[in-house]
Structure formats: structure tokens, C-alpha cells
Design an enzyme around this catalytic site. Structure first.
Site, PDB file in Angstrom:
ATOM      1  N   ASP A  63       0.864  -1.180   0.000  1.00  0.00           N
ATOM      2  CA  ASP A  63       0.000   0.000   0.000  1.00  0.00           C
ATOM      3  C   ASP A  63       0.906   1.238   0.000  1.00  0.00           C
ATOM      4  O   ASP A  63       1.306   1.715  -1.052  1.00  0.00           O
ATOM      5  CB  ASP A  63      -0.905  -0.114   1.235  1.00  0.00           C
ATOM      6  N   ARG A 115     -10.517 -12.107   6.613  1.00  0.00           N
ATOM      7  CA  ARG A 115      -9.312 -12.727   6.045  1.00  0.00           C
ATOM      8  C   ARG A 115      -9.585 -13.983   5.242  1.00  0.00           C
ATOM      9  O   ARG A 115      -8.895 -14.298   4.298  1.00  0.00           O
ATOM     10  CB  ARG A 115      -8.377 -13.166   7.180  1.00  0.00           C
ATOM     11  N   PHE A 149      -9.982   0.482   0.360  1.00  0.00           N
ATOM     12  CA  PHE A 149      -9.752  -0.490   1.426  1.00  0.00           C
ATOM     13  C   PHE A 149     -10.489  -1.776   1.061  1.00  0.00           C
ATOM     14  O   PHE A 149     -11.682  -1.753   0.779  1.00  0.00           O
ATOM     15  CB  PHE A 149     -10.233   0.060   2.772  1.00  0.00           C
TER      16      PHE A 149
HETATM   17  P1  IMP Z   1       1.840  -0.483   3.785  1.00  0.00           P
HETATM   18  O1  IMP Z   1       2.914  -0.524   4.814  1.00  0.00           O
HETATM   19  O2  IMP Z   1       1.085   0.809   3.790  1.00  0.00           O
HETATM   20  O3  IMP Z   1       2.322  -0.848   2.391  1.00  0.00           O
HETATM   21  O4  IMP Z   1       0.732  -1.509   4.190  1.00  0.00           O
HETATM   22  C1  IMP Z   1       0.906  -2.803   4.194  1.00  0.00           C
HETATM   23  C2  IMP Z   1      -0.018  -3.482   5.175  1.00  0.00           C
HETATM   24  O5  IMP Z   1      -1.197  -2.718   5.505  1.00  0.00           O
HETATM   25  C3  IMP Z   1      -0.514  -4.726   4.519  1.00  0.00           C
HETATM   26  O6  IMP Z   1       0.360  -5.816   4.732  1.00  0.00           O
HETATM   27  C4  IMP Z   1      -1.860  -4.911   5.156  1.00  0.00           C
HETATM   28  O7  IMP Z   1      -1.696  -5.627   6.357  1.00  0.00           O
HETATM   29  C5  IMP Z   1      -2.343  -3.525   5.453  1.00  0.00           C
HETATM   30  N1  IMP Z   1      -3.256  -3.041   4.402  1.00  0.00           N
HETATM   31  C6  IMP Z   1      -2.997  -2.164   3.399  1.00  0.00           C
HETATM   32  N2  IMP Z   1      -4.054  -1.980   2.615  1.00  0.00           N
HETATM   33  C7  IMP Z   1      -5.040  -2.762   3.117  1.00  0.00           C
HETATM   34  C8  IMP Z   1      -6.408  -3.008   2.711  1.00  0.00           C
HETATM   35  O8  IMP Z   1      -6.941  -2.483   1.721  1.00  0.00           O
HETATM   36  N3  IMP Z   1      -7.096  -3.892   3.490  1.00  0.00           N
HETATM   37  C9  IMP Z   1      -6.565  -4.514   4.578  1.00  0.00           C
HETATM   38  N4  IMP Z   1      -5.293  -4.310   4.981  1.00  0.00           N
HETATM   39  C10 IMP Z   1      -4.536  -3.437   4.260  1.00  0.00           C
END
Ligand code: IMP
Ligand code: MG
Length: 179
Positions: free
Chosen positions: A107, A169, A156
């Protein structure tokens, strides 16, 4: 099910399982080609990547492939007050190996950046990042995403390992938060 409720929020069906399965199949084909002969160590990041790792690994045919699961633990350090992160569950020495990180979604890229920094200290020879979903428009940290299944907008989503506060999940399809 066209829509579901988890805790206080409603989610709508967004991507059905066969679409996601096909994307994973393509990832596996590409990896089987590109990582052949590299004796790869796959690292599934818990909890989110459990289902992706399972679906992908059934289609990986590279001899010598190994899989383990990792968790990143974060806690406040007692002396410095800063945040400490460590890897839990790395029961294989990744030194000198081709390591393929398996994530549910990239993300902002922050989690992946931490993970890459932690792994760099372990003298890994080659690191590859494989994420089932990728939200390129949310990316803040410029981490490499070598393999990904499907691109998403900044929405999301839940299902396929991704949760909303612990729920969703286990869903085989992907659902998007209703606006
Ligand atoms: P980042 O560090 O922002 O890249 O986020 C990574 C983590 O955030 C992922 O491994 C997920 O656990 C959580 N995450 C990011 N986007 C989503 C989403 O749309 N739904 C649920 N969890 C998310
Ligand atoms: Mg995650």
C-alpha cells in the site's frame, strides 16, 4: 454474496476468486521461469499472506524451493524510546540466498521498506518482492515490487488474507469498502 457487513462497515463484492486465482497462476509461471535454478527461499509475511502463500506455492515448481513464514514484531525500546522492529520466525539462514518476500498488499510501502532493511542486515544475495495486490497510487516509499497479481486503486479491501480489524481474512473473493 454481493455485499457483507464486518463490524460496523459494509463491503461490496469486487473481485471474484477465479480472477485472483488466474493472477496468482501468472505470477507462479513468471517466477518459475525467472527464478529457475536459484534455490529460492520464500518468506510469507503473517498474517495477511497466509492464503496467497498457500495458493502460490502449490504452483511453484522450482527444485529446492523452501517456504517459511515471518512476523514483524514492533515494540517500544526501553532505553532509547524509539521503535524496535525485529523478525520473528526466520528459521532458515537467508545469507547468500535468493529470498522472495510474499505479501498480501503493498500500500504505502512502509512495511515493505522496514522488511527490506531488516533483511539487508542478513546478507541475502538477492531479494525479490512478490505481492498479491499492489496499490501504486498509495505508494510513499519507493520499494521495488518485482511481482504482483493485481493492481488496486486506493480502496480499502478485505478477503484473500486481508482483514478489517480481524475479520474477513478467510474470504476467497475480494470485497471493497462501500462509499
Ligand atoms: P503499507 O505498509 O502501507 O504498504 O501496508 C501494508 C499493510 O497494511 C498490509 O500488509 C496490510 O496488512 C495492510 N493493508 C494495506 N491496505 C489494506 C487493505 O486495503 N485492506 C486490509 N489491509 C490493508
Ligand atoms: Mg500485512
Amino acid at each position: 454474496m454481493q455485499s457483507i457487513t464486518l463490524h460496523d462497515k459494509t463491503f461490496e463484492l469486487f473481485l471474484e476468486a477465479p480472477v485472483i486465482d488466474r493472477a496468482i497462476g501468472k505470477m507462479a509461471e513468471q517466477m518459475n521461469r525467472e527464478l529457475a535454478g536459484s534455490n529460492p527461499l520464500f518468506l510469507g509475511i503473517l498474517n495477511g499472506a497466509f492464503m496467497f502463500a498457500s495458493d502460490l506455492m502449490k504452483q511453484i515448481t522450482i527444485p529446492g524451493s523452501e517456504l517459511c513464514f515471518l512476523k514483524i514484531a514492533s515494540y517500544r525500546g526501553t532505553s532509547s524510546g524509539g521503535e524496535i522492529r525485529e523478525l520473528i520466525g526466520l528459521d532458515r539462514d537467508p545469507a547468500g540466498r535468493t529470498v522472495v518476500i510474499l505479501e498480501d498488499v503493498v500500500d504505502t510501502g512502509k512495511s515493505m521498506q522496514y522488511l527490506l532493511e531488516l533483511l539487508k542486515q542478513k546478507e541475502v544475495e538477492t531479494i525479490r518482492v512478490a505481492s498479491l495486490f499492489f496499490k501504486p497510487k498509495s505508494l510513499i516509499c519507493q520499494v521495488p515490487v518485482d511481482y504482483y497479481g493485481l493492481e488496486l486503486e486506493n480502496d480499502f479491501v478485505v478477503g484473500r488474507g486481508l482483514d478489517y480489524d480481524g475479520l474477513g481474512r478467510n474470504l476467497p473473493d475480494l470485497y471493497k469498502l462501500s462509499k
